[in-house]
Design a protein around this motif. Structure first.
Motif, PDB file in Angstrom:
ATOM      1  N   GLY A 178       0.790  -1.229   0.000  1.00  0.00           N
ATOM      2  CA  GLY A 178       0.000   0.000   0.000  1.00  0.00           C
ATOM      3  C   GLY A 178       0.824   1.282   0.000  1.00  0.00           C
ATOM      4  N   ALA A 181      -0.694   4.440  -1.785  1.00  0.00           N
ATOM      5  CA  ALA A 181      -1.779   5.114  -1.062  1.00  0.00           C
ATOM      6  C   ALA A 181      -1.267   5.759   0.225  1.00  0.00           C
ATOM      7  N   ARG A 182      -0.161   5.242   0.777  1.00  0.00           N
ATOM      8  CA  ARG A 182       0.344   5.837   2.011  1.00  0.00           C
ATOM      9  C   ARG A 182       1.068   7.157   1.729  1.00  0.00           C
ATOM     10  N   GLN A 185      -1.727  10.132  -0.449  1.00  0.00           N
ATOM     11  CA  GLN A 185      -2.947   9.705   0.244  1.00  0.00           C
ATOM     12  C   GLN A 185      -4.237  10.082  -0.471  1.00  0.00           C
ATOM     13  N   THR A 187      -4.810   9.809  -3.663  1.00  0.00           N
ATOM     14  CA  THR A 187      -4.935   9.132  -4.965  1.00  0.00           C
ATOM     15  C   THR A 187      -6.271   8.403  -5.064  1.00  0.00           C
ATOM     16  N   LYS A 188      -6.981   8.677  -6.176  1.00  0.00           N
ATOM     17  CA  LYS A 188      -8.294   8.036  -6.352  1.00  0.00           C
ATOM     18  C   LYS A 188      -8.191   6.792  -7.231  1.00  0.00           C
ATOM     19  N   TYR A 189      -7.209   6.765  -8.131  1.00  0.00           N
ATOM     20  CA  TYR A 189      -7.059   5.577  -8.990  1.00  0.00           C
ATOM     21  C   TYR A 189      -5.673   5.579  -9.626  1.00  0.00           C
ATOM     22  N   SER A 209      -0.474  -0.596  -4.249  1.00  0.00           N
ATOM     23  CA  SER A 209      -1.432   0.517  -4.178  1.00  0.00           C
ATOM     24  C   SER A 209      -2.440   0.311  -3.059  1.00  0.00           C
ATOM     25  N   LEU A 212      -6.104   0.166  -4.954  1.00  0.00           N
ATOM     26  CA  LEU A 212      -6.767   1.297  -5.631  1.00  0.00           C
ATOM     27  C   LEU A 212      -7.337   0.826  -6.975  1.00  0.00           C
TER      28      LEU A 212
END
Ligand code: AMP
Length: 481
Positions: A178, A181-182, A185, A187-189, A209, A212
């Motif tokens: 992850g 995303a860490r 933060q 990020t939608k895709y 990810s 995601l």
């Protein structure tokens, strides 16, 4: 591939449709930026003096890209100076640094192909200590020597110990699950193509990810851009591309997977775009503005439905491609030639390669080709040494095409080729296995590429030794053979 200037307008047209479509599914993207890892590659000239370079390099170097008007939906963290920097290390370093500096603004992360995004993650793994030091001190890594890149970076890089600490905190953990995303933060895709050969990277992308969504937005090639995905947030396995009829003249060769290659009474008829039928598979044939006439792209597509009256296609596979890690495509004939060339080195030991198969190993970053060899020695006292088998790896690499060698040498997108020698009788066991699962004994052919887990397990459990290419094969931009 021949191309003409006005082709850039068509490409831009397709690009310009991607964000309006995405905006229907993910609102608010105009309030942030995209972290995209985009690169130019080296160019050369044909013997006749024409410029030859990859299609995306042409696009990024064109005014269409360089002087694009401001569009809030298409703001990238990477500056043109970094994208256009010909040195791949400096380009990646600067793009990563810019992405980290603007981490709160990043709403989407991407690259053209999945392999490129994973290469960026690997780069972060190797370079985060220096990157965080630059952020902490505000002083740019001296390895970045490109003048325009330095000038740009010097303007935006200011000491930011708090951000440096935050990135260091995440990157110094042993567990990188992850990580995207860490760090980013918001990020939608992820915007990467994972249909076709790139589907092999889905589990690794999911891991880094934290799951995601993966958006496959478009379908294109060097010859011609084809179309876009009108439902970009769907699962990768559900993706269909809608071909844009104004990109070229499209025709379709019905593809019958069960015909065993028997000659037909009459040549198959080409079907027009309006006449394709849902559920059927076709090979794509294009006639382009730049001059290709009824050219077979080599892609097999299945019709899944219609958008109004435009047919939509699922990308099934590419014909005749066995191995692909990045933009390389190695077919059966090339692999066969490479094995033949390499096996010459075994002649002096009275050894021959009796069977072989291959596997694109993408569990490591970058991925690499694995070739399984079963050897037959007429003289058991005289077996090839590790050194000789390493030279066989290199000989295979030297035989592969220039896109492969460029990936190995200039882009570092492909790791050293590996030969795994398997025990005598392994390929017979492979046949027994296939027959036990229903393969016809008469028509059984050794698969020249494998990726089915039980088969991989069988092969790997019979490996007696493994050898890696000890050096890079030859490649220069001028030598494009
Ligand atoms: P190249 O000309 O080297 O860029 O390769 C073009 C080829 O890449 C196409 O003909 C397809 O085989 C493959 N490709 C491009 N876009 C996609 C996509 N969205 N999904 C699956 N394969 C793709």
């Amino acid at each position: 591939m021949p191309t003409i200037k006005e082709e850039l307008d068509r490409r831009r047209l397709l690009y310009s449709l991607l964000m309006p479509v995405m905006n229907l599914y993910v609102p608010g993207l105009e309030r942030g930026k995209g972290l995209y890892f985009l690169f130019v590659k080296s160019e050369t000239r044909t013997p006749g003096g024409l410029l030859a370079r990859p299609v995306l390099t042409s696009y990024y170097k064109s005014d269409h890209f360089k002087t694009r008007p401001y569009d809030p939906y298409n703001v990238y963290t990477s500056p043109n100076e970094a994208i256009l920097c010909p040195d791949s290390f400096q380009s990646m370093y600067a793009q990563m640094l810019c992405g980290l500096l603007q981490r709160q603004q990043v709403l989407r992360v991407g690259a053209v192909f999945a392999s490129g995004l994973l290469r960026a993650i690997r780069f972060l793994q190797l370079n985060w200590p220096q990157l965080t030091q630059d952020i902490e001190t505000g002083a740019l890594n001296p390895k970045l020597t490109d003048p325009s890149l330095r000038e740009y970076m010097d303007k935006i890089l200011k000491p930011n110990p708090e951000l440096a600490e935050c990135v260091r905190h995440e990157c110094s953990k042993d567990n990188w699950e992850g990580i995207i995303a860490r760090i980013w933060q918001n990020t939608k895709y992820l915007d990467v193509i994972v249909t076709g050969a790139m589907a092999q990277y889905i589990p690794t992308l999911d891991y880094y990810s934290g799951g995601l969504p993966l958006a496959c937005t478009m379908y294109a090639s060097s010859e011609c851009y084809f179309g876009l995905n009108l439902n970009p947030m769907c699962k990768p396995s559900q993706v269909s591309y809608t071909i844009m009829p104004n990109m070229a003249y499209f025709e379709f060769l019905p593809h019958e997977p069960d015909s065993f290659g028997f000659p037909r009474d009459s040549p198959p008829k080409l079907v027009d775009l309006v006449d394709v039928q849902v559920g059927k598979e076709y090979e794509l044939v294009i006639t382009t503005y730049a001059g290709l006439y009824r050219y077979r792209v080599g892609d097999i597509l299945r019709v899944t439905g219609f958008h109004n009256s435009a047919p939509q296609f699922h990308f099934v596979r590419r014909k005749n491609v066995l191995l692909s890690i990045d933009s390389d495509k190695t077919d059966e004939a090339e692999l066969q030639k490479a094995v033949e060339n390499a096996s010459r080195l075994l002649r002096e030991f009275n050894i021959s390669v009796v069977e072989y198969t291959s596997y694109a190993d993408t569990r490591t970053i970058p991925g690499h080709y694995v070739i399984y060899w079963e050897l037959l020695g007429k003289d058991s006292a005289n077996s090839p040494t590790d050194e000789v088998l390493k030279q066989c790896c290199l000989a295979m690499e030297e035989s592969l095409n220039s896109v492969y060698r460029q990936g190995r040498v200039a882009d570092n997108s492909i790791g050293p080729l590996e030969i795994r020698v398997v025990k005598t009788g392994t390929f017979e066991e492979l046949m027994d296995y296939a027959i036990s699962r229903g393969a016809s004994i008469n028509q059984y052919k050794v698969p020249r590429c494998v990726n089915f887990t039980p088969i991989m397990e069988l092969l790997d459990s019979r490996v007696v030794s493994s050898h890696f290419s000890p050096a890079s094969p030859h490649w220069t931009p001028e030598r494009r053979r």
